[in-house]
Design a protein around this motif. Sequence first.
Motif, mmCIF file in Angstrom:
data_model
loop_
_atom_site.group_PDB
_atom_site.id
_atom_site.type_symbol
_atom_site.label_atom_id
_atom_site.label_comp_id
_atom_site.label_asym_id
_atom_site.label_seq_id
_atom_site.Cartn_x
_atom_site.Cartn_y
_atom_site.Cartn_z
ATOM 1 N N VAL A 1 -9.771 -30.777 24.783
ATOM 2 C CA VAL A 1 -9.576 -29.799 25.901
ATOM 3 C C VAL A 1 -8.144 -29.195 25.645
ATOM 4 N N ALA A 2 -7.248 -30.184 25.389
ATOM 5 C CA ALA A 2 -5.745 -29.650 25.191
ATOM 6 C C ALA A 2 -5.635 -28.709 23.950
ATOM 7 N N VAL A 3 -6.331 -29.000 22.650
ATOM 8 C CA VAL A 3 -6.453 -28.096 21.621
ATOM 9 C C VAL A 3 -7.114 -27.000 21.774
ATOM 10 N N SER A 4 -8.104 -26.732 22.477
ATOM 11 C CA SER A 4 -8.782 -25.558 22.948
ATOM 12 C C SER A 4 -8.011 -24.490 23.772
ATOM 13 N N LEU A 5 -7.174 -25.066 24.651
ATOM 14 C CA LEU A 5 -6.244 -24.408 25.498
ATOM 15 C C LEU A 5 -5.171 -23.767 24.409
ATOM 16 N N TRP A 6 -4.881 -24.585 23.645
ATOM 17 C CA TRP A 6 -3.780 -24.334 22.690
ATOM 18 C C TRP A 6 -4.200 -23.069 21.745
ATOM 19 N N VAL A 7 -5.401 -23.331 21.082
ATOM 20 C CA VAL A 7 -5.863 -22.208 20.217
ATOM 21 C C VAL A 7 -5.994 -20.960 20.940
ATOM 22 N N LEU A 8 -6.723 -20.931 22.109
ATOM 23 C CA LEU A 8 -6.822 -19.639 23.114
ATOM 24 C C LEU A 8 -5.340 -19.012 23.227
ATOM 25 N N GLY A 9 -4.444 -19.992 23.495
ATOM 26 C CA GLY A 9 -3.154 -19.548 24.029
ATOM 27 C C GLY A 9 -2.348 -18.711 22.496
ATOM 28 N N VAL A 10 -2.807 -19.410 21.480
ATOM 29 C CA VAL A 10 -2.264 -18.778 20.212
ATOM 30 C C VAL A 10 -3.070 -17.386 20.112
ATOM 31 N N HIS A 11 -4.404 -17.417 20.277
ATOM 32 C CA HIS A 11 -5.273 -16.213 20.115
ATOM 33 C C HIS A 11 -4.747 -14.817 21.052
ATOM 34 N N HIS A 12 -4.343 -15.448 22.232
ATOM 35 C CA HIS A 12 -3.739 -14.463 23.067
ATOM 36 C C HIS A 12 -2.243 -14.213 23.041
ATOM 37 N N SER A 13 -1.631 -14.854 22.242
ATOM 38 C CA SER A 13 -0.163 -14.842 22.665
ATOM 39 C C SER A 13 0.468 -13.370 21.759
ATOM 40 N N SER A 14 1.395 -12.973 22.240
ATOM 41 C CA SER A 14 2.100 -11.674 21.808
ATOM 42 C C SER A 14 3.345 -12.113 20.938
ATOM 43 N N HIS A 15 3.718 -13.493 21.268
ATOM 44 C CA HIS A 15 5.043 -14.023 20.515
ATOM 45 C C HIS A 15 4.885 -15.341 20.515
#
Length: 297
Positions: free
Chosen positions: A83-97
Amino acid sequence: MPTADPLRSPLRADLMLLLVTLLAATGWIFSKEALAGMPPLLFIGTRFLMAGGILAIFAHASLRRLSSTDWRLAAGVGLIFSVAVSLWVLGVHHSSHLGESAFINSLGILLVPVVARLMFGDRPPRTTWIALPVALVGFALLSLNAGFRIESGQWLMVSAAVGFSLLINANSRVVRRVSALPLTSIQLVVVGLVLTLVSLPVEPWPASLSAATLGWLAASVIFASTLRFFLQVHAQGLTTPSHAAVILMLEAVWTALIAAWWFGETMALLQLLGCSLIFAALLINRWYWVRRLFKRR
């Protein structure tokens, strides 16, 4: 037989942990590049499945000695990790910075004692209650930089930070029964299996992967996962968890610096102030161990 130098292991641990933070920081870059050619869950599932398989080779003897209860506990923590790492990789995917995201993700370190209080009744140190308001002000400044709103990538990173704080607490209990290397290999394989299976019905899989994407995936597996976790497990065995946590806080700093070099990222004043306050909160939270680290040097 010559006696061992008592300073050798701590210094060796510090240098290895410093290398771990650099490898973890490059993992953000590798992941962002790989996500240009792979869907997020498929990427992270494949990365962790392969890395877990490699670590399992080194942990083979230890894995054979584990009881069925040990396997269930390790796999259970692996589900939290998923759960934690899926949220992380989605955050990286949508991150602009990426640099900003790395500092937001480091909030998970601050939340560890809070979660321990809620879940296990542990009493957090006084510095935690001083650090949290400082970190919240820092995060508020980051959201103000987006125009009085929190972006989707920021929400995902905050959620990932909460997930990682749960993971660290769960790991700290399970590692009393299962040594770190087999525990890590089981967790990575569980994450890989779960997220690859979840990706299958919810993400469009590419018909083929470019050589560049495969290269970034390979770098993520070998350097940012396998080598990183192997060195981290070994180094943490040479020092205390709290001391290791002080050095591992540098991951966000390295990520911001490498992202600035690789992607040409820059920080506006509010971003710089926000990230600085979050890092200051990390130092406040670990002040006792920061002070010990400098005294020892």
